[in-house]
Design a protein around this motif. Structure first.
Motif, PDB file in Angstrom:
ATOM      1  N   PRO A  53      94.134  20.345   0.262  1.00 19.34           N
ATOM      2  CA  PRO A  53      93.045  20.075   1.208  1.00 19.34           C
ATOM      3  C   PRO A  53      93.125  18.652   1.758  1.00 19.34           C
ATOM      4  CG  PRO A  53      92.229  20.005  -1.042  1.00 19.34           C
ATOM      5  CD  PRO A  53      93.650  20.473  -1.113  1.00 19.34           C
ATOM      6  N   GLU A  54      92.730  18.496   3.025  1.00 17.45           N
ATOM      7  CA  GLU A  54      92.669  17.144   3.595  1.00 17.45           C
ATOM      8  C   GLU A  54      91.587  16.338   2.898  1.00 17.45           C
ATOM      9  OE1 GLU A  54      92.287  17.081   7.841  1.00 17.45           O
ATOM     10  OE2 GLU A  54      93.838  18.610   8.088  1.00 17.45           O
ATOM     11  N   ILE A  55      90.466  17.001   2.562  1.00  8.58           N
ATOM     12  CA  ILE A  55      89.356  16.354   1.870  1.00  8.58           C
ATOM     13  C   ILE A  55      89.048  17.157   0.615  1.00  8.58           C
ATOM     14  CG2 ILE A  55      86.928  15.703   1.978  1.00  8.58           C
ATOM     15  CD1 ILE A  55      87.262  15.381   5.011  1.00  8.58           C
ATOM     16  N   ALA A  56      89.085  16.486  -0.520  1.00  8.07           N
ATOM     17  CA  ALA A  56      88.760  17.127  -1.795  1.00  8.07           C
ATOM     18  C   ALA A  56      87.400  16.609  -2.244  1.00  8.07           C
ATOM     19  CB  ALA A  56      89.817  16.801  -2.837  1.00  8.07           C
ATOM     20  N   GLU A  57      86.446  17.507  -2.359  1.00  7.69           N
ATOM     21  CA  GLU A  57      85.098  17.094  -2.759  1.00  7.69           C
ATOM     22  C   GLU A  57      85.006  16.809  -4.247  1.00  7.69           C
ATOM     23  OE1 GLU A  57      82.166  19.759  -1.240  1.00  7.69           O
ATOM     24  OE2 GLU A  57      82.785  19.430   0.826  1.00  7.69           O
ATOM     25  N   ASN A  58      85.959  17.303  -5.020  1.00  9.82           N
ATOM     26  CA  ASN A  58      85.985  17.035  -6.450  1.00  9.82           C
ATOM     27  C   ASN A  58      87.418  16.673  -6.828  1.00  9.82           C
ATOM     28  OD1 ASN A  58      85.898  17.014  -9.236  1.00  9.82           O
ATOM     29  ND2 ASN A  58      84.892  18.991  -9.434  1.00  9.82           N
ATOM     30  N   GLY A  59      87.662  15.408  -7.125  1.00  7.61           N
ATOM     31  CA  GLY A  59      89.000  14.942  -7.478  1.00  7.61           C
ATOM     32  C   GLY A  59      89.523  15.495  -8.783  1.00  7.61           C
ATOM     33  N   ASN A  60      88.658  16.140  -9.569  1.00  7.17           N
ATOM     34  CA  ASN A  60      89.093  16.687 -10.861  1.00  7.17           C
ATOM     35  C   ASN A  60      89.837  18.008 -10.727  1.00  7.17           C
ATOM     36  OD1 ASN A  60      88.048  14.610 -12.494  1.00  7.17           O
ATOM     37  ND2 ASN A  60      86.010  15.478 -12.293  1.00  7.17           N
ATOM     38  N   VAL A  61      89.639  18.734  -9.650  1.00 10.48           N
ATOM     39  CA  VAL A  61      90.281  20.052  -9.470  1.00 10.48           C
ATOM     40  C   VAL A  61      90.738  20.230  -8.028  1.00 10.48           C
ATOM     41  CG1 VAL A  61      89.200  21.283 -11.382  1.00 10.48           C
ATOM     42  CG2 VAL A  61      87.988  21.103  -9.234  1.00 10.48           C
ATOM     43  N   VAL A  62      91.821  19.591  -7.676  1.00 10.76           N
ATOM     44  CA  VAL A  62      92.347  19.660  -6.323  1.00 10.76           C
ATOM     45  C   VAL A  62      93.468  20.703  -6.289  1.00 10.76           C
ATOM     46  CG1 VAL A  62      93.443  18.369  -4.456  1.00 10.76           C
ATOM     47  CG2 VAL A  62      91.793  17.223  -5.965  1.00 10.76           C
ATOM     48  N   PRO A  63      93.305  21.783  -5.519  1.00  8.86           N
ATOM     49  CA  PRO A  63      94.359  22.797  -5.456  1.00  8.86           C
ATOM     50  C   PRO A  63      95.559  22.290  -4.660  1.00  8.86           C
ATOM     51  CG  PRO A  63      92.585  23.350  -3.951  1.00  8.86           C
ATOM     52  CD  PRO A  63      92.148  22.124  -4.706  1.00  8.86           C
ATOM     53  N   VAL A  64      96.742  22.483  -5.226  1.00 10.13           N
ATOM     54  CA  VAL A  64      97.977  22.039  -4.581  1.00 10.13           C
ATOM     55  C   VAL A  64      99.022  23.142  -4.726  1.00 10.13           C
ATOM     56  CG1 VAL A  64      99.868  20.360  -4.662  1.00 10.13           C
ATOM     57  CG2 VAL A  64      97.526  19.597  -5.025  1.00 10.13           C
ATOM     58  N   GLU A  65      99.710  23.419  -3.629  1.00  4.04           N
ATOM     59  CA  GLU A  65     100.818  24.377  -3.656  1.00  4.04           C
ATOM     60  C   GLU A  65     102.028  23.705  -3.025  1.00  4.04           C
ATOM     61  OE1 GLU A  65     101.895  28.443  -1.378  1.00  4.04           O
ATOM     62  OE2 GLU A  65      99.992  28.465  -2.483  1.00  4.04           O
ATOM     63  N   VAL A  66     103.168  23.830  -3.677  1.00  5.04           N
ATOM     64  CA  VAL A  66     104.417  23.257  -3.168  1.00  5.04           C
ATOM     65  C   VAL A  66     105.441  24.378  -3.085  1.00  5.04           C
ATOM     66  CG1 VAL A  66     106.261  21.574  -3.552  1.00  5.04           C
ATOM     67  CG2 VAL A  66     103.917  21.023  -4.245  1.00  5.04           C
ATOM     68  N   GLU A  67     106.136  24.426  -1.951  1.00  4.48           N
ATOM     69  CA  GLU A  67     107.173  25.440  -1.755  1.00  4.48           C
ATOM     70  C   GLU A  67     108.429  24.770  -1.232  1.00  4.48           C
ATOM     71  OE1 GLU A  67     107.650  29.872   0.163  1.00  4.48           O
ATOM     72  OE2 GLU A  67     106.027  28.586   0.868  1.00  4.48           O
ATOM     73  N   ALA A  68     109.552  25.086  -1.855  1.00  2.00           N
ATOM     74  CA  ALA A  68     110.845  24.545  -1.441  1.00  2.00           C
ATOM     75  C   ALA A  68     111.911  25.618  -1.653  1.00  2.00           C
ATOM     76  CB  ALA A  68     111.182  23.289  -2.229  1.00  2.00           C
ATOM     77  N   PRO A  69     112.120  26.486  -0.661  1.00  2.00           N
ATOM     78  CA  PRO A  69     113.115  27.547  -0.805  1.00  2.00           C
ATOM     79  C   PRO A  69     114.493  26.991  -1.146  1.00  2.00           C
ATOM     80  CG  PRO A  69     111.789  27.889   1.161  1.00  2.00           C
ATOM     81  CD  PRO A  69     111.446  26.538   0.630  1.00  2.00           C
ATOM     82  N   GLY A  70     115.107  27.557  -2.177  1.00  2.00           N
ATOM     83  CA  GLY A  70     116.435  27.108  -2.602  1.00  2.00           C
ATOM     84  C   GLY A  70     116.418  25.973  -3.616  1.00  2.00           C
ATOM     85  N   ALA A  71     115.235  25.554  -4.062  1.00  2.00           N
ATOM     86  CA  ALA A  71     115.145  24.441  -5.014  1.00  2.00           C
ATOM     87  C   ALA A  71     115.487  24.890  -6.432  1.00  2.00           C
ATOM     88  CB  ALA A  71     113.746  23.846  -4.991  1.00  2.00           C
ATOM     89  N   ALA A  72     116.082  23.987  -7.188  1.00  2.00           N
ATOM     90  CA  ALA A  72     116.330  24.213  -8.611  1.00  2.00           C
ATOM     91  C   ALA A  72     115.187  23.615  -9.432  1.00  2.00           C
ATOM     92  CB  ALA A  72     117.651  23.590  -9.024  1.00  2.00           C
ATOM     93  N   GLU A  73     114.568  22.530  -8.928  1.00  2.00           N
ATOM     94  CA  GLU A  73     113.445  21.867  -9.599  1.00  2.00           C
ATOM     95  C   GLU A  73     112.498  21.296  -8.556  1.00  2.00           C
ATOM     96  OE1 GLU A  73     114.360  19.227 -13.159  1.00  2.00           O
ATOM     97  OE2 GLU A  73     116.323  19.337 -12.192  1.00  2.00           O
ATOM     98  N   ILE A  74     111.221  21.240  -8.919  1.00  2.00           N
ATOM     99  CA  ILE A  74     110.219  20.589  -8.078  1.00  2.00           C
ATOM    100  C   ILE A  74     109.445  19.606  -8.939  1.00  2.00           C
ATOM    101  CG2 ILE A  74     108.063  20.876  -6.771  1.00  2.00           C
ATOM    102  CD1 ILE A  74     109.104  23.555  -5.789  1.00  2.00           C
TER     103      ILE A  74
END
Length: 139
Positions: A53-74
Protein backbone atom coordinates in the motif's frame (compact mmCIF):
# COMPACT_ATOMS: atom_id res chain seq x y z
CA UNK A 1 32.79 -29.24 41.39
CA UNK A 2 30.23 -27.47 43.57
CA UNK A 3 28.36 -24.38 42.42
CA UNK A 4 26.97 -21.77 44.77
CA UNK A 5 24.05 -19.41 44.32
CA UNK A 6 26.54 -16.63 43.59
CA UNK A 7 28.00 -18.69 40.71
CA UNK A 8 24.49 -19.19 39.29
CA UNK A 9 23.82 -15.45 39.41
CA UNK A 10 27.13 -14.73 37.64
CA UNK A 11 26.32 -17.27 34.92
CA UNK A 12 22.81 -15.82 34.57
CA UNK A 13 24.16 -12.31 34.15
CA UNK A 14 26.64 -13.55 31.55
CA UNK A 15 23.79 -15.23 29.71
CA UNK A 16 21.88 -11.93 29.62
CA UNK A 17 24.92 -10.13 28.23
CA UNK A 18 25.23 -12.81 25.54
CA UNK A 19 21.54 -12.42 24.67
CA UNK A 20 21.92 -8.64 24.39
CA UNK A 21 24.97 -9.08 22.18
CA UNK A 22 23.11 -11.52 19.95
CA UNK A 23 20.24 -9.08 19.40
CA UNK A 24 22.69 -6.32 18.52
CA UNK A 25 24.46 -8.64 16.08
CA UNK A 26 21.13 -9.27 14.31
CA UNK A 27 20.57 -5.56 13.64
CA UNK A 28 22.01 -5.13 10.16
CA UNK A 29 21.70 -2.21 7.80
CA UNK A 30 20.22 -2.53 4.34
CA UNK A 31 23.64 -1.97 2.76
CA UNK A 32 25.12 -4.84 4.80
CA UNK A 33 22.22 -7.14 3.92
CA UNK A 34 22.49 -6.28 0.22
CA UNK A 35 26.26 -6.83 0.20
CA UNK A 36 25.87 -10.19 1.93
CA UNK A 37 23.05 -11.30 -0.39
CA UNK A 38 24.80 -10.25 -3.62
CA UNK A 39 28.38 -10.99 -2.56
CA UNK A 40 29.23 -7.48 -3.75
CA UNK A 41 27.88 -8.03 -7.26
CA UNK A 42 26.08 -5.21 -9.03
CA UNK A 43 22.29 -5.08 -9.08
CA UNK A 44 20.16 -3.97 -12.00
CA UNK A 45 16.54 -3.20 -12.68
CA UNK A 46 14.55 -6.07 -14.06
CA UNK A 47 11.37 -8.09 -13.88
CA UNK A 48 10.72 -7.74 -10.15
CA UNK A 49 7.66 -6.07 -8.66
CA UNK A 50 6.57 -5.11 -5.16
CA UNK A 51 2.91 -4.65 -4.31
CA UNK A 52 2.39 -2.75 -1.06
CA UNK A 53 0.00 0.00 0.00
CA UNK A 54 1.08 3.59 -0.63
CA UNK A 55 -0.30 4.45 2.82
CA UNK A 56 -0.31 1.95 5.67
CA UNK A 57 -2.63 2.92 8.51
CA UNK A 58 -1.03 0.34 10.80
CA UNK A 59 2.74 -0.13 10.52
CA UNK A 60 2.50 -3.40 12.45
CA UNK A 61 0.76 -5.33 9.63
CA UNK A 62 1.68 -4.01 6.20
CA UNK A 63 0.80 -6.44 3.38
CA UNK A 64 3.63 -6.91 0.89
CA UNK A 65 3.85 -9.11 -2.19
CA UNK A 66 7.01 -9.56 -4.26
CA UNK A 67 7.15 -11.32 -7.61
CA UNK A 68 10.25 -12.06 -9.66
CA UNK A 69 9.70 -14.65 -12.41
CA UNK A 70 12.79 -16.83 -12.82
CA UNK A 71 14.25 -15.95 -9.40
CA UNK A 72 16.15 -18.48 -7.30
CA UNK A 73 15.92 -16.30 -4.15
CA UNK A 74 14.11 -13.16 -3.03
CA UNK A 75 15.26 -10.85 -0.21
CA UNK A 76 12.89 -8.25 1.30
CA UNK A 77 14.29 -5.31 3.28
CA UNK A 78 12.90 -2.40 5.28
CA UNK A 79 15.95 -0.10 5.48
CA UNK A 80 14.55 2.25 8.16
CA UNK A 81 13.70 -0.57 10.58
CA UNK A 82 16.13 -1.28 13.46
CA UNK A 83 17.12 -4.43 11.55
CA UNK A 84 16.61 -4.08 7.81
CA UNK A 85 16.18 -7.81 7.09
CA UNK A 86 12.54 -8.83 6.70
CA UNK A 87 12.79 -12.20 4.97
CA UNK A 88 14.67 -14.26 2.41
CA UNK A 89 12.94 -17.00 0.43
CA UNK A 90 14.61 -19.63 -1.75
CA UNK A 91 12.76 -21.30 -4.61
CA UNK A 92 13.38 -24.86 -5.69
CA UNK A 93 13.18 -26.17 -9.24
CA UNK A 94 9.59 -27.37 -8.69
CA UNK A 95 8.31 -23.94 -7.61
CA UNK A 96 5.28 -23.00 -9.67
CA UNK A 97 5.87 -19.26 -9.26
CA UNK A 98 8.56 -17.06 -7.75
CA UNK A 99 6.26 -14.93 -5.63
CA UNK A 100 5.95 -14.29 -1.91
CA UNK A 101 3.18 -12.62 0.03
CA UNK A 102 3.42 -11.67 3.69
CA UNK A 103 2.69 -8.98 6.23
CA UNK A 104 5.60 -7.01 7.60
CA UNK A 105 6.20 -4.50 10.36
CA UNK A 106 7.48 -1.05 9.42
CA UNK A 107 8.92 1.17 12.12
CA UNK A 108 8.19 4.31 10.07
CA UNK A 109 7.58 5.52 6.53
CA UNK A 110 10.23 4.17 4.18
CA UNK A 111 11.00 2.47 0.88
CA UNK A 112 10.46 -1.30 1.06
CA UNK A 113 13.20 -2.92 -1.04
CA UNK A 114 13.26 -6.30 -2.76
CA UNK A 115 16.18 -8.05 -4.42
CA UNK A 116 16.17 -11.24 -6.43
CA UNK A 117 18.99 -13.58 -7.36
CA UNK A 118 18.06 -14.90 -10.76
CA UNK A 119 18.73 -18.43 -11.99
CA UNK A 120 21.66 -17.14 -14.09
CA UNK A 121 23.33 -15.61 -10.98
CA UNK A 122 22.48 -11.98 -11.76
CA UNK A 123 20.72 -9.71 -9.26
CA UNK A 124 17.79 -7.37 -9.76
CA UNK A 125 16.33 -4.87 -7.29
CA UNK A 126 13.35 -2.56 -6.85
CA UNK A 127 11.81 -0.40 -4.12
CA UNK A 128 8.41 0.99 -3.27
CA UNK A 129 7.66 3.81 -0.82
CA UNK A 130 5.18 3.09 1.96
CA UNK A 131 3.93 5.90 4.18
CA UNK A 132 3.07 4.73 7.70
CA UNK A 133 0.44 6.90 9.36
CA UNK A 134 -0.19 7.11 13.11
CA UNK A 135 -3.69 5.99 14.02
CA UNK A 136 -4.87 6.17 10.42
CA UNK A 137 -4.95 9.99 10.51
CA UNK A 138 -2.82 10.45 7.40
CA UNK A 139 -0.15 12.32 9.36
Amino acid sequence: MTYTRRDAIAVGAGGLALLAMSRAALAVTAEEAIAEFTGGAATAEGDITIRAPEIAENGNVVPVEVEAPGAAEILVLAPANPSANICMVKFGPAAGAQRISTRIRLAKSQDVTALARMADGSFIMTSQPVKVTVGGCGG
